[in-house]
Each structure stands twice: as structure tokens, then as C-alpha cells.
Design an enzyme around this catalytic site. Structure first.
Site, PDB file in Angstrom:
ATOM      1  CE  LYS A 193      -0.215   4.172  -0.251  1.00 29.88           C
ATOM      2  NZ  LYS A 193       0.395   5.474  -0.510  1.00 29.88           N
ATOM      3  CE  LYS A 246       2.822   1.960  -1.270  1.00 33.23           C
ATOM      4  NZ  LYS A 246       2.952   3.368  -1.343  1.00 33.23           N
TER       5      LYS A 246
END
Ligand code: PBG
Length: 325
Positions: A193, A246
Site C-alpha cells: 500500500k 493499492k
């Protein structure tokens, strides 16, 4: 002579030779819910609303009727319940747990519920972990996250999704879930992330932007690829079932690396800013929302993602239906 244009002469031939297909089964819809009597629009996310609980139940019924079977639920917590110790995250009667129980009662195992594990919705500091003397502290946060995951599992969440990027959280969550008899619950770790500028509309929806500083001491440096491999090894060894990258679009290399270095399912999250950007481009007449949405989603699939979280899931399903001859 090899002439690749032979593959492209007619629509039927092009369909026959298509290598990657987006399917409704690949898609997960993120949804926002709050504890107010009415739904409200999210200014930065055209077409998305923060739903009241009754509307949320109706919306999930609609989503299921369209063939999408997984929702990632993000609760918007009222300001009065946000504190620096984030204890509302552990309340078995909090909004997330209540909504989960109601959804499970209504839809049972037809609907897959994904619960976000991070403290930001509950934090008056707007951080994913506890803040002490201006620092986001790791190990104390991990204890809370594991307990938070346990509450959600007891309420019925199918997939626990730690999005906080603290070190060691997957192992802590797995251990507590197993000790408490929830060895059947999946963990979808936000493995890579990145500290991204594309989370803005989401933070607006939850009113969860950091009050000071940014998230760069825990979310990854956008310039790093090898470090994503370190995170991958850790999450696999700690017991993650699904590995997520992400945002999605700017990080297709990471999705592809993950696909080739591990057999576990890979998820990609096309985040709020990616979706808002497509909407804004379409509004400005730069490109068609439908065409560009499908191009980004098939690109994410082609890079190697098995499942895609996208705010465009409902639009994509409509387009998949309308394209079937
Ligand atoms: C919170 C969380 C964020 C997103 C998912 N979980 C925001 C953040 O890290 O600041 C972003 C999702 C999106 O932008 O759609 N831990």
C-alpha cells in the site's frame, strides 16, 4: 509472413483471440455507511453516497441482484466517537459490527463482507495507528488491530483486510483469530500500500484525513519496487491469504511481480482518486467514462490481479452485460 492483423479482422475473431476477460466474479464494490438517518452525497465521488443503514441493506440487495457478491464496507464514524485511543474500533456494538450482523442476517453467505482493519475511521488524529508524541506507534497499534479484527470476525465479516501497514499485523491478527476459533476467516492484507495522492476522495467520505503530518512513515514510498517483495515475503510468512496492491493503475508492475512470485490470490484496489479521475476526465469531454473504466480494469486484470476492488463495479457489470452478443 506472420500477420497479426489476421487475429483482428472481425469482432468474432477478436473475441476468439482475447487473452484476458473481466468477469463480474472478479469485482468487489467498496461502500460507505454512516450512522445517520439519511444518505449523503460524497462530493468528490460522483455516483457514490455515504449510506444510512437501511439504504445500505437495500443497496446490497441491488448489488447482489447485479451479480456482484462482495462488498468492502467502510464506516464513517461521527466526530464525537473519534478519540486518540480509537477505542470505538473495539466496541462490539460499533457501526461496522452492527451493519455486518444485519447484512449477514439478510443475505447470509450469499454476500461476502470485507472489513477494513485500520484505526483511521476511529482516530481523532486521522492516522491508521495510535499516535504518541507525534509518532505512529507500531506494536501497541498491532494489539488493537488484532482485537478489532476479532470483533469483526465475531460479527460475521468474511474477509479481514488490514490496510494500516503496521509491521507484524498479519501474524497478530491470524494468531488471535485462530486462538478464538476463527481459523476459517480469510485475511486479505494490503501488502503493498503506497503513500498515494489518490486517496483524497475516500478521506473526504470518511472525514479521516490526517490532522497532522502524512502517512509516509507507514505507507510505502511510491518509487519502490524491491521493497514490495519484502512486504510480500512477510505477509506470506505471517499467514495472509490474499495479497493486495493499492492503488492499482500506477502500480501494475507490482501486481505483475506478485502474480509471478507467489501462488496466492492477488487483489488490486482501484482507489477513490483513480475513479474520480475517470469521472472528471469524462465530464471534461476528454474520454468516455465507460471505455476508460473498462480499459483500466482489463489492464489491472492483464497485469495479474485475480480480484479488483473498484468504485466502478456496478458500471462495469452493466457494460459486461451489454457487450455480450
Ligand atoms: C484506510 C484506508 C484508506 C483507503 C482504504 N483504507 C485511506 C488511507 O490509507 O488514507 C483508501 C481507499 C480509496 O482511496 O479508495 N486505512
Amino acid at each position: 509472413m506472420i500477420r497479426p492483423r489476421r487475429f483482428r479482422r472481425t469482432k468474432a475473431l477478436r473475441d476468439l483471440f482475447q487473452e484476458h476477460h473481466l468477469m463480474r466474479q472478479d469485482l468487489v464494490l467498496p461502500v460507505f455507511v454512516h450512522d445517520q438517518v439519511e444518505s449523503v452525497d460524497i462530493a468528490a465521488m460522483p455516483g457514490h453516497r455515504c449510506l444510512d443503514v437501511i439504504s445500505m441493506l437495500k443497496h446490497c440487495d441491488y448489488v447482489l441482484s447485479k451479480g456482484i457478491r462482495a462488498v468492502a464496507i467502510f464506516p464513517s464514524i461521527e466526530a464525537a466517537k473519534k478519540t486518540s485511543d480509537c477505542l470505538e474500533a473495539l466496541n462490539p456494538e460499533n457501526l461496522m459490527c452492527q451493519v455486518t450482523r444485519r447484512l449477514k442476517k439478510a443475505f447470509g453467505d450469499d454476500l461476502i463482507i470485507i472489513g477494513d482493519i485500520a484505526l483511521d475511521p476511529y482516530s481523532s488524529d486521522g492516522h491508521d495507528g495510535l499516535v504518541r508524541d507525534g509518532e505512529v506507534v507500531n506494536d501497541e497499534t498491532v494489539d488493537l488491530l488484532a482485537k478489532m479484527a476479532l470483533q469483526q470476525a465475531e460479527a460475521g465479516v468474511d474477509i479481514l483486510a488490514p490496510s494500516d501497514m503496521m509491521d507484524g499485523r498479519v501474524m497478530a491478527i491470524r494468531t488471535l483469530l485462530d486462538n478464538e476459533g476463527h481459523m476459517d476467516r480469510l485475511i486479505m492484507s494490503y501488502t503493498a500500500k503506497y503513500a498515494s495522492s489518490f486517496y483524497g476522495p475516500f478521506r473526504q467520505a470518511l472525514n479521516s484525513a490526517p490532522k497532522s503530518g502524512d502517512k509516509k512513515t507507514y505507507q510505502m514510498n511510491m518509487a519502490n519496487r524491491s521493497e514490495a517483495a519484502v512486504e510480500l515475503d512477510l505477509d506470506v510468512s505471517e499467514g495472509a491469504d490474499i495479497l493486495m496492491v493499492k492503488p492499482a493503475g500506477p502500480y501494475l508492475d507490482i501486481i505483475s511481480d506478485y502474480r509471478h512470485s507467489c501462488g496466492l490470490p492477488i487483489a488490486a484496489y482501484q482507489v477513490s482518486g483513480e475513479y474520480a479521475m475517470l469521472k472528471a476526465a469524462a465530464d471534461a469531454g476528454v474520454c468516455s467514462f465507460e471505455d476508460s473504466l473498462m480499459e483500466t480494469l482489463i489492464g489491472i486484470k492483464r497485469a495479474g490481479a485475480n480480484m479488483i476492488l473498484t468504485y466502478g463495479a456496478l458500471e462495469a457489470v452493466e457494460l459486461l452485460h451489454s457487450n455480450t452478443p
